[in-house]
Scaffold this motif. Sequence first.
Motif, PDB file in Angstrom:
ATOM      1  N   ARG A 148       0.835  -1.204   0.000  1.00 28.77           N
ATOM      2  CA  ARG A 148       0.000   0.000   0.000  1.00 28.77           C
ATOM      3  C   ARG A 148       0.869   1.253   0.000  1.00 28.77           C
ATOM      4  O   ARG A 148       0.465   2.312  -0.496  1.00 28.77           O
ATOM      5  N   TYR A 149       2.058   1.149   0.572  1.00 30.60           N
ATOM      6  CA  TYR A 149       2.941   2.303   0.717  1.00 30.60           C
ATOM      7  C   TYR A 149       4.149   2.254  -0.206  1.00 30.60           C
ATOM      8  O   TYR A 149       4.772   3.280  -0.467  1.00 30.60           O
ATOM      9  N   ARG A 150       4.477   1.042  -0.685  1.00 34.69           N
ATOM     10  CA  ARG A 150       5.732   0.909  -1.415  1.00 34.69           C
ATOM     11  C   ARG A 150       5.604  -0.162  -2.484  1.00 34.69           C
ATOM     12  O   ARG A 150       5.287  -1.314  -2.193  1.00 34.69           O
ATOM     13  N   ALA A 151       5.865   0.211  -3.732  1.00 30.82           N
ATOM     14  CA  ALA A 151       5.897  -0.762  -4.830  1.00 30.82           C
ATOM     15  C   ALA A 151       7.279  -1.401  -4.891  1.00 30.82           C
ATOM     16  O   ALA A 151       8.275  -0.826  -4.439  1.00 30.82           O
ATOM     17  N   GLY A 152       7.338  -2.595  -5.432  1.00 30.90           N
ATOM     18  CA  GLY A 152       8.619  -3.232  -5.679  1.00 30.90           C
ATOM     19  C   GLY A 152       9.200  -4.016  -4.530  1.00 30.90           C
ATOM     20  O   GLY A 152      10.330  -4.497  -4.624  1.00 30.90           O
ATOM     21  N   VAL A 153       8.450  -4.163  -3.421  1.00 33.89           N
ATOM     22  CA  VAL A 153       8.921  -4.977  -2.303  1.00 33.89           C
ATOM     23  C   VAL A 153       8.644  -6.444  -2.623  1.00 33.89           C
ATOM     24  O   VAL A 153       7.501  -6.803  -2.931  1.00 33.89           O
ATOM     25  N   PRO A 154       9.635  -7.319  -2.590  1.00 29.04           N
ATOM     26  CA  PRO A 154       9.367  -8.731  -2.839  1.00 29.04           C
ATOM     27  C   PRO A 154       8.292  -9.265  -1.890  1.00 29.04           C
ATOM     28  O   PRO A 154       8.376  -9.064  -0.674  1.00 29.04           O
ATOM     29  N   ASN A 155       7.266  -9.891  -2.445  1.00 29.91           N
ATOM     30  CA  ASN A 155       6.131 -10.400  -1.657  1.00 29.91           C
ATOM     31  C   ASN A 155       5.394  -9.284  -0.908  1.00 29.91           C
ATOM     32  O   ASN A 155       4.747  -9.537   0.112  1.00 29.91           O
TER      33      ASN A 155
END
Length: 365
Positions: free
Chosen positions: A86-93
Amino acid sequence: MALGRLAEPIVREILDALLVPGAVVYVRTPDAYWQRAFGSRILGQNDPVLVEDFFRVGSTTKTMVGTVALQLVGEGRLALDESVSRYRAGVPNGDDITIADLLNMRSGLFSYNENPSFAAIMDDDPGRVWKPEALLRIGFASEPYSAPGTEFRYSNTNTILLAAVLEQVTGQDIGSLLTHRIFRPLDLTKTSYPEPGEATLPSPSPRGYLYGTNTSALSSVVLPSAQVAAARTGDLAPTDVTNLDPSWIGAAGGVISTAQDLATYVRALVGSDELIGPELQRERLTSAAPLDRRDPAGIRYGLGLESFGPMLGHDGAIPGFQTFMGYDPDTGITIVVLCTLRDGPAGGRPANEIAYGLVRALIAE
């Protein structure tokens, strides 16, 4: 038995065994108080450590970042079950990792400081200033340890990411959040979060030392037997790593403090609900409830909080310094240990070992 007569032999034995150059130890019970400094600020020189000295306190910082997160939960600006995507794109899983997973070290995200290239840069370019985004890129580039929520795995990437979320939600940098939400309300006048590139400790302070290197520590902090023997005879000295720029760990361990300030902080962190309110405080304490109150080495990790037998708080271990802070809400005992060595040459975290010895002795009393 007087508290000092009980505590001092325990402290000295461990400092000598692990070859720790300097330390400050603070113990308070409902009936007694003892605080003492040991050793020299500079290895081999007559410059005694004082109880007022400033130390890097490492991952005790994680409890502070976690407290700010829980404050925002209490204010309705964040939720423990929210996905980090919701706050950050591109975090694995990222769709499956929650804010709670970051707090309790169950995200599965790779810890950036375990990357061999990163460790080599710390050894070769200790003055390098790291931006949190660079740390996250390293953490995200490696395969996660496990699926979110499936196992505990300590990772600095969790706290760096959590701090980035807090900054996004509030529009304030993490140093300002810690200052305005924790340091000032608790009157922690000797506690600070260094600005990027601020690698010098305030005065007065000791130097911090490391046996081996950051690269060698990835495989083991224990030196080869010949080097251990040389360290014990004084023929092998640890490296002075005091000015390793703390931006390498940032929100996961950058805070500077004193024994007295940490004692004040850990009592508020564990022993009251003034920082996050009664409901969230109960949830936090329950999440880190001790595995066995009689075994201080039996560690359990909760929502940005650790238990060590009866003591709740956190430890910290960074090149040059090792820290323990704990408070037992049942007995009112506070223990803070600050050391100028992360690991003994044959292994062993000195602040933790001292704290465990003190807890065992106090339980036996």
